[in-house]
Design a protein around this motif. Structure first.
Motif, PDB file in Angstrom:
ATOM      1  N   VAL A 211       0.835  -1.204   0.000  1.00 47.31           N
ATOM      2  CA  VAL A 211       0.000   0.000   0.000  1.00 47.31           C
ATOM      3  C   VAL A 211       0.866   1.249   0.000  1.00 47.31           C
ATOM      4  O   VAL A 211       0.598   2.222  -0.729  1.00 47.31           O
ATOM      5  CB  VAL A 211      -0.959  -0.013   1.210  1.00 47.31           C
ATOM      6  CG1 VAL A 211      -1.599   1.349   1.414  1.00 47.31           C
ATOM      7  CG2 VAL A 211      -2.035  -1.078   1.026  1.00 47.31           C
ATOM      8  N   ASP A 212       1.923   1.243   0.817  1.00 45.56           N
ATOM      9  CA  ASP A 212       2.799   2.417   0.870  1.00 45.56           C
ATOM     10  C   ASP A 212       3.509   2.650  -0.460  1.00 45.56           C
ATOM     11  O   ASP A 212       3.666   3.802  -0.899  1.00 45.56           O
ATOM     12  CB  ASP A 212       3.821   2.252   1.998  1.00 45.56           C
ATOM     13  CG  ASP A 212       3.188   2.314   3.378  1.00 45.56           C
ATOM     14  OD1 ASP A 212       2.030   2.765   3.478  1.00 45.56           O
ATOM     15  OD2 ASP A 212       3.843   1.904   4.356  1.00 45.56           O
ATOM     16  N   LEU A 213       3.961   1.585  -1.117  1.00 48.97           N
ATOM     17  CA  LEU A 213       4.595   1.733  -2.421  1.00 48.97           C
ATOM     18  C   LEU A 213       3.612   2.312  -3.445  1.00 48.97           C
ATOM     19  O   LEU A 213       3.966   3.186  -4.244  1.00 48.97           O
ATOM     20  CB  LEU A 213       5.132   0.383  -2.910  1.00 48.97           C
ATOM     21  CG  LEU A 213       6.380  -0.152  -2.191  1.00 48.97           C
ATOM     22  CD1 LEU A 213       6.641  -1.600  -2.590  1.00 48.97           C
ATOM     23  CD2 LEU A 213       7.604   0.711  -2.496  1.00 48.97           C
ATOM     24  N   LEU A 214       2.367   1.846  -3.400  1.00 48.93           N
ATOM     25  CA  LEU A 214       1.355   2.380  -4.314  1.00 48.93           C
ATOM     26  C   LEU A 214       1.053   3.847  -4.017  1.00 48.93           C
ATOM     27  O   LEU A 214       0.810   4.638  -4.933  1.00 48.93           O
ATOM     28  CB  LEU A 214       0.079   1.543  -4.224  1.00 48.93           C
ATOM     29  CG  LEU A 214       0.177   0.132  -4.825  1.00 48.93           C
ATOM     30  CD1 LEU A 214      -1.083  -0.667  -4.501  1.00 48.93           C
ATOM     31  CD2 LEU A 214       0.392   0.196  -6.329  1.00 48.93           C
ATOM     32  N   ALA A 215       1.104   4.209  -2.740  1.00 46.00           N
ATOM     33  CA  ALA A 215       0.875   5.617  -2.379  1.00 46.00           C
ATOM     34  C   ALA A 215       1.994   6.498  -2.925  1.00 46.00           C
ATOM     35  O   ALA A 215       1.751   7.616  -3.400  1.00 46.00           O
ATOM     36  CB  ALA A 215       0.774   5.752  -0.862  1.00 46.00           C
ATOM     37  N   PRO A 253       8.038   2.991  -7.741  1.00 49.87           N
ATOM     38  CA  PRO A 253       8.963   2.018  -7.144  1.00 49.87           C
ATOM     39  C   PRO A 253       8.490   0.575  -7.028  1.00 49.87           C
ATOM     40  O   PRO A 253       9.311  -0.317  -6.827  1.00 49.87           O
ATOM     41  CB  PRO A 253       9.208   2.597  -5.752  1.00 49.87           C
ATOM     42  CG  PRO A 253       7.959   3.340  -5.419  1.00 49.87           C
ATOM     43  CD  PRO A 253       7.486   3.919  -6.737  1.00 49.87           C
ATOM     44  N   SER A 254       7.200   0.284  -7.129  1.00 44.15           N
ATOM     45  CA  SER A 254       6.703  -1.039  -6.732  1.00 44.15           C
ATOM     46  C   SER A 254       7.443  -2.180  -7.417  1.00 44.15           C
ATOM     47  O   SER A 254       7.924  -3.113  -6.765  1.00 44.15           O
ATOM     48  CB  SER A 254       5.209  -1.158  -7.023  1.00 44.15           C
ATOM     49  OG  SER A 254       4.468  -0.322  -6.175  1.00 44.15           O
ATOM     50  N   LYS A 255       7.533  -2.154  -8.738  1.00 46.05           N
ATOM     51  CA  LYS A 255       8.070  -3.307  -9.460  1.00 46.05           C
ATOM     52  C   LYS A 255       9.532  -3.566  -9.114  1.00 46.05           C
ATOM     53  O   LYS A 255       9.916  -4.697  -8.806  1.00 46.05           O
ATOM     54  CB  LYS A 255       7.914  -3.110 -10.966  1.00 46.05           C
ATOM     55  CG  LYS A 255       8.582  -4.228 -11.740  1.00 46.05           C
ATOM     56  CD  LYS A 255       8.312  -4.198 -13.193  1.00 46.05           C
ATOM     57  CE  LYS A 255       9.174  -5.219 -13.917  1.00 46.05           C
ATOM     58  NZ  LYS A 255       9.271  -6.519 -13.250  1.00 46.05           N
ATOM     59  N   ILE A 256      10.362  -2.531  -9.174  1.00 46.90           N
ATOM     60  CA  ILE A 256      11.792  -2.730  -8.931  1.00 46.90           C
ATOM     61  C   ILE A 256      12.045  -3.160  -7.497  1.00 46.90           C
ATOM     62  O   ILE A 256      12.883  -4.031  -7.222  1.00 46.90           O
ATOM     63  CB  ILE A 256      12.572  -1.453  -9.292  1.00 46.90           C
ATOM     64  CG1 ILE A 256      12.566  -1.279 -10.825  1.00 46.90           C
ATOM     65  CG2 ILE A 256      13.997  -1.494  -8.754  1.00 46.90           C
ATOM     66  CD1 ILE A 256      13.235  -0.019 -11.316  1.00 46.90           C
ATOM     67  N   VAL A 257      11.300  -2.594  -6.555  1.00 43.36           N
ATOM     68  CA  VAL A 257      11.479  -2.968  -5.147  1.00 43.36           C
ATOM     69  C   VAL A 257      11.038  -4.414  -4.923  1.00 43.36           C
ATOM     70  O   VAL A 257      11.743  -5.214  -4.302  1.00 43.36           O
ATOM     71  CB  VAL A 257      10.694  -2.014  -4.229  1.00 43.36           C
ATOM     72  CG1 VAL A 257      10.660  -2.542  -2.796  1.00 43.36           C
ATOM     73  CG2 VAL A 257      11.316  -0.620  -4.261  1.00 43.36           C
ATOM     74  N   LEU A 258       9.874  -4.780  -5.438  1.00 41.45           N
ATOM     75  CA  LEU A 258       9.334  -6.115  -5.180  1.00 41.45           C
ATOM     76  C   LEU A 258      10.090  -7.201  -5.932  1.00 41.45           C
ATOM     77  O   LEU A 258      10.102  -8.365  -5.503  1.00 41.45           O
ATOM     78  CB  LEU A 258       7.851  -6.158  -5.544  1.00 41.45           C
ATOM     79  CG  LEU A 258       6.957  -5.238  -4.699  1.00 41.45           C
ATOM     80  CD1 LEU A 258       5.544  -5.214  -5.245  1.00 41.45           C
ATOM     81  CD2 LEU A 258       6.958  -5.666  -3.234  1.00 41.45           C
ATOM     82  N   ASP A 259      10.730  -6.856  -7.047  1.00 34.44           N
ATOM     83  CA  ASP A 259      11.496  -7.841  -7.819  1.00 34.44           C
ATOM     84  C   ASP A 259      12.945  -7.957  -7.364  1.00 34.44           C
ATOM     85  O   ASP A 259      13.659  -8.846  -7.827  1.00 34.44           O
ATOM     86  CB  ASP A 259      11.498  -7.465  -9.306  1.00 34.44           C
ATOM     87  CG  ASP A 259      10.164  -7.728  -9.982  1.00 34.44           C
ATOM     88  OD1 ASP A 259       9.277  -8.318  -9.327  1.00 34.44           O
ATOM     89  OD2 ASP A 259       9.998  -7.334 -11.152  1.00 34.44           O
ATOM     90  N   ALA A 260      13.399  -7.076  -6.488  1.00 34.14           N
ATOM     91  CA  ALA A 260      14.818  -7.029  -6.123  1.00 34.14           C
ATOM     92  C   ALA A 260      15.246  -8.278  -5.362  1.00 34.14           C
ATOM     93  O   ALA A 260      14.523  -8.769  -4.486  1.00 34.14           O
ATOM     94  CB  ALA A 260      15.110  -5.784  -5.284  1.00 34.14           C
TER      95      ALA A 260
END
Length: 312
Positions: A211-215, A253-260
């Motif tokens: 949720v925070d990343l989406l915000a 940021p969502s994709k790069i953070v979650l795929d790291a």
């Protein structure tokens, strides 16, 4: 070999019939890409440009997982056109054979690429098209790949990452700051934090992270709406393309953070620390923080300015 080259550029149906029973190989292709360049061994070809037509087919390793419509999981067509542009810009060449060889080697740097078929034709030197066709496999150029990889790494753009606080996003001088950043010539990636409105509270750590990343991404779109030169991007492929083409990016940021494989250890709510992690991931020259405190540590040089002060 001649038959393989012919089939590489043939219609997919003809190729499918000819290769029935073989292990399947996926291919991507670039067709009829025309570029003007100075090339040639004859004196009449010096000091002028001529049209070159490129047809490139790359055999790629079949993807074994789920692609999920994700551009970062495939070999992007941009890598093929970038290989052509890079080798044309590197130095003036006499021979199409040399150019084809160098383009194929650069394409084979990509981990997905298995073989490259390259056809180059001169369109202005005779009554028809004069050209060369080659095919190269990764094993054919293995001895050169380490040196090529070092060259490619040194040519990779190193951006300035600029974190903008909410006050900075709303500031009337935002457009002027972006003017200054663009005029400096270095690639620029803008980042943001949480919006002023508190995001939804989920009461669960992992869902709260999402949720925070989406915000933060909502805030990125808010920044993009303030200045239409800013394009919100979420993938590494898009970022690389944007930096090479002079586009000002806002990081979602969502994709790069979650795929790291080694994601940031803190909460996305510490958005400046998140931006510092991102700056390290893309090998930025610095993280410039506008209107917020600097993080305690960062993998890149840090600089802070007050909202309203000159950025450069």
């Amino acid at each position: 070999m001649a038959s393989e080259v012919r089939l590489a550029f043939a219609h997919p149906s003809e190729r499918a019939i000819a290769t029935a029973g073989d292990a399947p190989r996926d291919r991507i292709s670039l067709r009829d890409h025309i570029v003007e360049a100075e090339i040639g061994a004859f004196q009449a070809e010096r000091g002028i440009t001529q049209r070159l037509r490129f047809n490139v087919v790359v055999e790629v390793a079949p993807f074994t997982g789920t692609i999920d419509d994700d551009v970062d999981r495939i070999l992007s067509y941009d890598r093929v056109t970038e290989a052509i542009a890079h080798e044309l810009a590197a130095e003036r060449l006499n021979l199409l054979e040399t150019l084809a060889e160098r383009i194929s080697e650069r394409i084979l740097l990509e981990p997905q690429a298995l073989r490259a078929f390259v056809r180059i034709e001169k369109l202005d030197r005779g009554p028809g098209a004069l050209g060369v066709e080659i095919v190269r496999a990764r094993k054919d150029v293995a001895a050169h790949l380490d040196a090529l990889a070092e060259d490619a790494a040194s040519a990779r753009p190193h951006p300035r990452v600029v974190y903008l606080s909410n006050d900075a996003i709303a500031h009337p001088d935002l457009g002027r700051w972006i003017d200054d950043l663009v005029a400096d010539g270095a690639p620029v990636i803008l980042t943001t934090g949480l919006p002023a409105e508190a995001p939804l509270e989920t009461g669960h750590r992992m869902t709260q992270r999402r949720v925070d990343l989406l915000a933060i991404e909502q805030n990125a779109w808010r920044l993009a709406a303030r200045d239409l030169r800013c394009k919100v991007v979420s993938t590494r492929t898009e970022l690389d393309w944007a930096m090479k083409n002079g586009q000002t990016c806002v990081w979602a940021p969502s994709k790069i953070v979650l795929d790291a494989t080694e994601p940031p250890k803190g909460s996305p709510r510490d958005a400046v620390a998140l931006s510092a992690w991102f700056a390290g991931e893309i090998e930025a020259t610095e993280l410039l923080v506008v209107g917020e405190s600097l993080p305690e540590t960062a993998p890149v040089p840090l600089r802070r300015v007050e909202t309203g002060a000159p950025l450069l």
